[in-house]
Design an enzyme around this catalytic site. Structure first.
Site, PDB file in Angstrom:
ATOM      1  N   ASP A 131     -83.301 -45.516 -10.928  1.00 31.20           N
ATOM      2  CA  ASP A 131     -82.387 -44.681 -10.148  1.00 31.20           C
ATOM      3  C   ASP A 131     -82.337 -43.277 -10.718  1.00 31.20           C
ATOM      4  OD1 ASP A 131     -81.530 -46.380  -8.202  1.00 31.20           O
ATOM      5  OD2 ASP A 131     -79.544 -46.753  -9.056  1.00 31.20           O
TER       6      ASP A 131
ATOM      7  N   THR B 297     -87.977 -54.898   8.891  1.00 31.67           N
ATOM      8  CA  THR B 297     -86.553 -54.602   8.669  1.00 31.67           C
ATOM      9  C   THR B 297     -85.899 -54.067   9.944  1.00 31.67           C
ATOM     10  OG1 THR B 297     -87.075 -52.378   7.882  1.00 31.67           O
ATOM     11  CG2 THR B 297     -86.836 -54.100   6.206  1.00 31.67           C
TER      12      THR B 297
ATOM     13  N   LYS C 166     -94.460 -41.502  -1.573  1.00 26.30           N
ATOM     14  CA  LYS C 166     -93.997 -40.473  -0.629  1.00 26.30           C
ATOM     15  C   LYS C 166     -94.650 -39.130  -0.962  1.00 26.30           C
ATOM     16  CE  LYS C 166     -91.362 -42.753   2.158  1.00 26.30           C
ATOM     17  NZ  LYS C 166     -91.626 -42.807   3.597  1.00 26.30           N
TER      18      LYS C 166
ATOM     19  N   ASN D  52     -80.040 -38.732   1.299  1.00 25.65           N
ATOM     20  CA  ASN D  52     -79.530 -40.102   1.532  1.00 25.65           C
ATOM     21  C   ASN D  52     -78.915 -40.212   2.917  1.00 25.65           C
ATOM     22  OD1 ASN D  52     -79.851 -39.887  -1.447  1.00 25.65           O
ATOM     23  ND2 ASN D  52     -79.216 -42.016  -1.287  1.00 25.65           N
TER      24      ASN D  52
ATOM     25  N   TYR E  50     -92.204 -45.833  -5.227  1.00 28.58           N
ATOM     26  CA  TYR E  50     -91.793 -45.299  -3.918  1.00 28.58           C
ATOM     27  C   TYR E  50     -91.930 -43.773  -3.891  1.00 28.58           C
ATOM     28  CZ  TYR E  50     -88.558 -43.957  -0.143  1.00 28.58           C
ATOM     29  OH  TYR E  50     -87.987 -43.390   0.978  1.00 28.58           O
TER      30      TYR E  50
ATOM     31  N   VAL F 190     -76.529 -47.501  -0.123  1.00 23.15           N
ATOM     32  CA  VAL F 190     -75.237 -47.793  -0.754  1.00 23.15           C
ATOM     33  C   VAL F 190     -74.081 -47.781   0.243  1.00 23.15           C
ATOM     34  CG1 VAL F 190     -74.905 -45.368  -1.492  1.00 23.15           C
ATOM     35  CG2 VAL F 190     -73.747 -47.213  -2.701  1.00 23.15           C
TER      36      VAL F 190
HETATM   37  P1  NAD Z   1     -85.654 -48.931   8.094  1.00 22.05           P
HETATM   38  O1  NAD Z   1     -86.053 -50.033   7.179  1.00 22.05           O
HETATM   39  O2  NAD Z   1     -84.456 -49.122   8.949  1.00 22.05           O
HETATM   40  O3  NAD Z   1     -86.850 -48.502   9.021  1.00 22.05           O
HETATM   41  C1  NAD Z   1     -88.201 -48.730   8.692  1.00 22.05           C
HETATM   42  C2  NAD Z   1     -88.864 -49.312   9.930  1.00 22.05           C
HETATM   43  O4  NAD Z   1     -90.252 -49.460   9.660  1.00 22.05           O
HETATM   44  C3  NAD Z   1     -88.340 -50.708  10.304  1.00 22.05           C
HETATM   45  O5  NAD Z   1     -88.128 -50.779  11.693  1.00 22.05           O
HETATM   46  C4  NAD Z   1     -89.443 -51.656   9.853  1.00 22.05           C
HETATM   47  O6  NAD Z   1     -89.481 -52.842  10.615  1.00 22.05           O
HETATM   48  C5  NAD Z   1     -90.660 -50.774  10.041  1.00 22.05           C
HETATM   49  N1  NAD Z   1     -91.782 -51.135   9.160  1.00 22.05           N
HETATM   50  C6  NAD Z   1     -91.725 -51.426   7.839  1.00 22.05           C
HETATM   51  N2  NAD Z   1     -92.955 -51.685   7.377  1.00 22.05           N
HETATM   52  C7  NAD Z   1     -93.802 -51.534   8.430  1.00 22.05           C
HETATM   53  C8  NAD Z   1     -95.203 -51.665   8.584  1.00 22.05           C
HETATM   54  N3  NAD Z   1     -95.983 -52.017   7.550  1.00 22.05           N
HETATM   55  N4  NAD Z   1     -95.749 -51.436   9.795  1.00 22.05           N
HETATM   56  C9  NAD Z   1     -94.960 -51.098  10.853  1.00 22.05           C
HETATM   57  N5  NAD Z   1     -93.626 -50.984  10.770  1.00 22.05           N
HETATM   58  C10 NAD Z   1     -93.056 -51.184   9.569  1.00 22.05           C
HETATM   59  O7  NAD Z   1     -85.481 -47.644   7.155  1.00 22.05           O
HETATM   60  P2  NAD Z   1     -84.997 -46.153   7.485  1.00 22.05           P
HETATM   61  O8  NAD Z   1     -83.874 -45.871   6.571  1.00 22.05           O
HETATM   62  O9  NAD Z   1     -84.842 -45.953   8.945  1.00 22.05           O
HETATM   63  O10 NAD Z   1     -86.245 -45.313   6.942  1.00 22.05           O
HETATM   64  C11 NAD Z   1     -87.139 -44.609   7.794  1.00 22.05           C
HETATM   65  C12 NAD Z   1     -88.004 -43.690   6.948  1.00 22.05           C
HETATM   66  O11 NAD Z   1     -87.204 -42.701   6.294  1.00 22.05           O
HETATM   67  C13 NAD Z   1     -88.792 -44.381   5.822  1.00 22.05           C
HETATM   68  O12 NAD Z   1     -90.070 -43.795   5.750  1.00 22.05           O
HETATM   69  C14 NAD Z   1     -87.997 -44.077   4.574  1.00 22.05           C
HETATM   70  O13 NAD Z   1     -88.794 -44.101   3.415  1.00 22.05           O
HETATM   71  C15 NAD Z   1     -87.509 -42.686   4.897  1.00 22.05           C
HETATM   72  N6  NAD Z   1     -86.326 -42.286   4.159  1.00 22.05           N
HETATM   73  C16 NAD Z   1     -85.142 -42.930   4.386  1.00 22.05           C
HETATM   74  C17 NAD Z   1     -84.015 -42.515   3.687  1.00 22.05           C
HETATM   75  C18 NAD Z   1     -82.681 -43.169   3.874  1.00 22.05           C
HETATM   76  O14 NAD Z   1     -81.735 -42.769   3.195  1.00 22.05           O
HETATM   77  N7  NAD Z   1     -82.529 -44.130   4.769  1.00 22.05           N
HETATM   78  C19 NAD Z   1     -84.106 -41.445   2.780  1.00 22.05           C
HETATM   79  C20 NAD Z   1     -85.345 -40.842   2.576  1.00 22.05           C
HETATM   80  C21 NAD Z   1     -86.449 -41.254   3.277  1.00 22.05           C
HETATM   81  C1  UD1 Z   2     -82.225 -43.740  -0.978  1.00 20.62           C
HETATM   82  C2  UD1 Z   2     -83.142 -44.479  -0.002  1.00 20.62           C
HETATM   83  C3  UD1 Z   2     -84.573 -44.085  -0.243  1.00 20.62           C
HETATM   84  C4  UD1 Z   2     -84.648 -42.569  -0.153  1.00 20.62           C
HETATM   85  C5  UD1 Z   2     -83.681 -41.881  -1.119  1.00 20.62           C
HETATM   86  C6  UD1 Z   2     -83.671 -40.372  -0.872  1.00 20.62           C
HETATM   87  C7  UD1 Z   2     -82.265 -46.613   0.766  1.00 20.62           C
HETATM   88  C8  UD1 Z   2     -82.219 -48.094   0.545  1.00 20.62           C
HETATM   89  N1  UD1 Z   2     -82.999 -45.914  -0.130  1.00 20.62           N
HETATM   90  O1  UD1 Z   2     -82.497 -44.138  -2.345  1.00 20.62           O
HETATM   91  O2  UD1 Z   2     -85.405 -44.672   0.732  1.00 20.62           O
HETATM   92  O3  UD1 Z   2     -85.937 -42.130  -0.408  1.00 20.62           O
HETATM   93  O4  UD1 Z   2     -82.372 -42.345  -0.850  1.00 20.62           O
HETATM   94  O5  UD1 Z   2     -82.753 -39.748  -1.702  1.00 20.62           O
HETATM   95  O6  UD1 Z   2     -81.695 -46.084   1.703  1.00 20.62           O
HETATM   96  N2  UD1 Z   2     -75.478 -48.028  -5.636  1.00 20.62           N
HETATM   97  C9  UD1 Z   2     -74.302 -48.636  -6.032  1.00 20.62           C
HETATM   98  N3  UD1 Z   2     -73.955 -49.825  -5.453  1.00 20.62           N
HETATM   99  C10 UD1 Z   2     -74.722 -50.434  -4.522  1.00 20.62           C
HETATM  100  C11 UD1 Z   2     -75.932 -49.825  -4.122  1.00 20.62           C
HETATM  101  C12 UD1 Z   2     -76.278 -48.613  -4.708  1.00 20.62           C
HETATM  102  O7  UD1 Z   2     -73.576 -48.124  -6.885  1.00 20.62           O
HETATM  103  O8  UD1 Z   2     -74.340 -51.527  -4.033  1.00 20.62           O
HETATM  104  C13 UD1 Z   2     -75.828 -46.736  -6.226  1.00 20.62           C
HETATM  105  C14 UD1 Z   2     -77.236 -46.694  -6.813  1.00 20.62           C
HETATM  106  O9  UD1 Z   2     -77.258 -47.157  -8.100  1.00 20.62           O
HETATM  107  C15 UD1 Z   2     -77.530 -45.181  -6.689  1.00 20.62           C
HETATM  108  C16 UD1 Z   2     -76.771 -44.751  -5.427  1.00 20.62           C
HETATM  109  O10 UD1 Z   2     -75.798 -45.764  -5.195  1.00 20.62           O
HETATM  110  O11 UD1 Z   2     -76.974 -44.512  -7.790  1.00 20.62           O
HETATM  111  C17 UD1 Z   2     -77.640 -44.621  -4.215  1.00 20.62           C
HETATM  112  O12 UD1 Z   2     -78.415 -45.803  -4.068  1.00 20.62           O
HETATM  113  P1  UD1 Z   2     -79.222 -46.135  -2.707  1.00 20.62           P
HETATM  114  O13 UD1 Z   2     -78.313 -46.067  -1.547  1.00 20.62           O
HETATM  115  O14 UD1 Z   2     -79.989 -47.384  -2.940  1.00 20.62           O
HETATM  116  O15 UD1 Z   2     -80.160 -44.882  -2.527  1.00 20.62           O
HETATM  117  P2  UD1 Z   2     -81.292 -44.182  -3.405  1.00 20.62           P
HETATM  118  O16 UD1 Z   2     -81.753 -45.015  -4.542  1.00 20.62           O
HETATM  119  O17 UD1 Z   2     -80.766 -42.808  -3.692  1.00 20.62           O
END
Ligand code: NAD
Ligand code: UD1
Length: 317
Positions: A278, A40, A151, A176, A147, A191
């Site tokens: 969710d 990704t 974690k 988020n 998931y 989202v």
């Molecule tokens: P992202 O998808 O942008 O980043 C994930 C990265 O990991 C990507 O570059 C992908 O190519 C790489 N990757 C995926 N699978 C892999 C594998 N098997 N081996 C090596 N590389 C791999 O997502 P992000 O939002 O930057 O998330 C980063 C971390 O933060 C994740 O562990 C995610 O669970 C955690 N996290 C994110 C959020 C959020 O809101 N974005 C919230 C809570 C936790």
């Molecule tokens: C997100 C992260 C997850 C992280 C978690 C921590 C992503 C993809 N997922 O999950 O890795 O562990 O926060 O809190 O970043 N929604 C809509 N419309 C849309 C998409 C989503 O209404 O088009 C709603 C969903 O139903 C949910 C909320 O927005 O109620 C948040 O969704 P999403 O951004 O996917 O995040 P989380 O499920 O909270």
């Protein structure tokens, strides 16, 4: 831990949070190795570094790749994961291999290389439907999706490696996260990235449920700073767990309105049934991270939205 002459491995460093973290660490003079399978993530995300990092295309499911990536490193920031909750429900074994076994591989390779500080990306998802908001780190965990379970298991392994192997892991429960470079490519993307893409491109955004669900949205640059603080935090005999959020809640409907206003468009959302797995409400108590790490979020939700919309409209990340 001193920053001078330090090298840090970032797994998932070509991703959204990883690339911002790489910029923050590099700006402090820290040398970087990035391991990413580019599933990704994109190398373009790291273009501002001008090649000043070591890159290995590899997978956290491959212990050999991890061993060679950790050579010369003093700390690991482990971000690589399959991040989508719905995708982990559809493909729990794949998600387990990446999120749970992958994290165990990272801890095991770090132990073998004598690296004590591993910062693990955990998630607010581990709290499940616990409604004692704002959620302190001592609150009960409740996994409602593969998931979240994966974690949480990462945190359990961190504790085991701390007690049995004398390592000093830090687990950060991100809430988020949003900001520039969050990829809206999948229907399961964050989202705000989906709302911004839809409204900037004149398409319809969908709200699952009635829009009353709330999230603690934290701007990615604040998360990157929390990662730096965790890497540099003093060693501890106990595994450290910190929430990384803002302590403020925004409903999905309010988030839609904020994006609409920042994008300067007239639009109404479509509504669809709530998504399976969710959680409804989520909000962090960030007192522990403030007191122990010196973490202070600097970006308000609206400032973060303004910056992210500007980026999506062609500005700089
Ligand atoms: P992202 O998808 O942008 O980043 C994930 C990265 O990991 C990507 O570059 C992908 O190519 C790489 N990757 C995926 N699978 C892999 C594998 N098997 N081996 C090596 N590389 C791999 O997502 P992000 O939002 O930057 O998330 C980063 C971390 O933060 C994740 O562990 C995610 O669970 C955690 N996290 C994110 C959020 C959020 O809101 N974005 C919230 C809570 C936790
Ligand atoms: C997100 C992260 C997850 C992280 C978690 C921590 C992503 C993809 N997922 O999950 O890795 O562990 O926060 O809190 O970043 N929604 C809509 N419309 C849309 C998409 C989503 O209404 O088009 C709603 C969903 O139903 C949910 C909320 O927005 O109620 C948040 O969704 P999403 O951004 O996917 O995040 P989380 O499920 O909270």
């Amino acid at each position: 831990m001193s920053e001078a002459k330090m090298r840090v491995l970032i797994t998932g460093g070509a991703g959204f949070i990883g690339s911002h973290s790489a910029e923050v660490l590099r700006a402090r003079g820290i040398e970087l190795t990035v391991l990413d399978n580019l599933s990704t993530g994109h190398l373009d995300n790291l273009s501002s570094l001008g090649g000043r990092f070591r890159f290995l295309e590899g997978d956290v499911r491959d212990p050999e790749a991890l061993n060679s990536a950790m050579e010369g490193c003093q700390a690991v920031l482990h971000l690589a994961a399959l991040v989508s909750v719905p995708e982990s429900i559809r493909s729990p074994l794949l998600a387990h291999a990446i999120n749970a076994t992958g994290t165990l591989n990272v801890l095991e390779a770090a132990r073998a290389q004598g690296i004590k500080r591993v910062v693990l990306a955990s998630s607010a998802a581990v709290y499940g439907e616990n409604q004692n908001l704002p959620l302190g780190e001592g609150e009960a965990a409740q996994s409602l999706s593969p998931y979240a379970a994966q974690k949480y298991l990462g945190e359990v392994y961190a504790s085991i490696y701390s007690h049995l192997q004398g390592m000093s892991p830090v687990c950060l429960r991100y809430f988020n996260v949003f900001g520039p470079r969050q990829d809206p490519a999948s229907p399961y993307s964050g989202v705000l990235s989906l709302f911004i893409e839809a409204l900037v491109q004149g398409k319809k955004a969908t709200i699952f449920g009635d829009g009353g669900a709330t999230r603690d949205f934290v701007y990615v640059e604040d998360v990157a700073l929390a990662n730096l603080l965790a890497i540099l935090a003093p060693e501890s005999s106990e595994p450290l767990i910190f929430n990384v959020g803002t302590g403020k809640r925004t409903s999905i409907l309010q988030a839609f309105e904020a994006v609409r206003e920042a994008a300067g468009v007239q639009a109404t959302p479509a509504f669809a049934p709530p998504r399976e797995g969710d959680i409804v409400h989520s909000c962090a108590d960030i007192g522990r991270a403030r007191a122990s790490l010196g973490y202070h979020p600097r970006f308000s939700f609206s400032e973060g939205i303004t910056r992210t919309v500007a980026w999506s409209q062609g500005g700089n990340a």
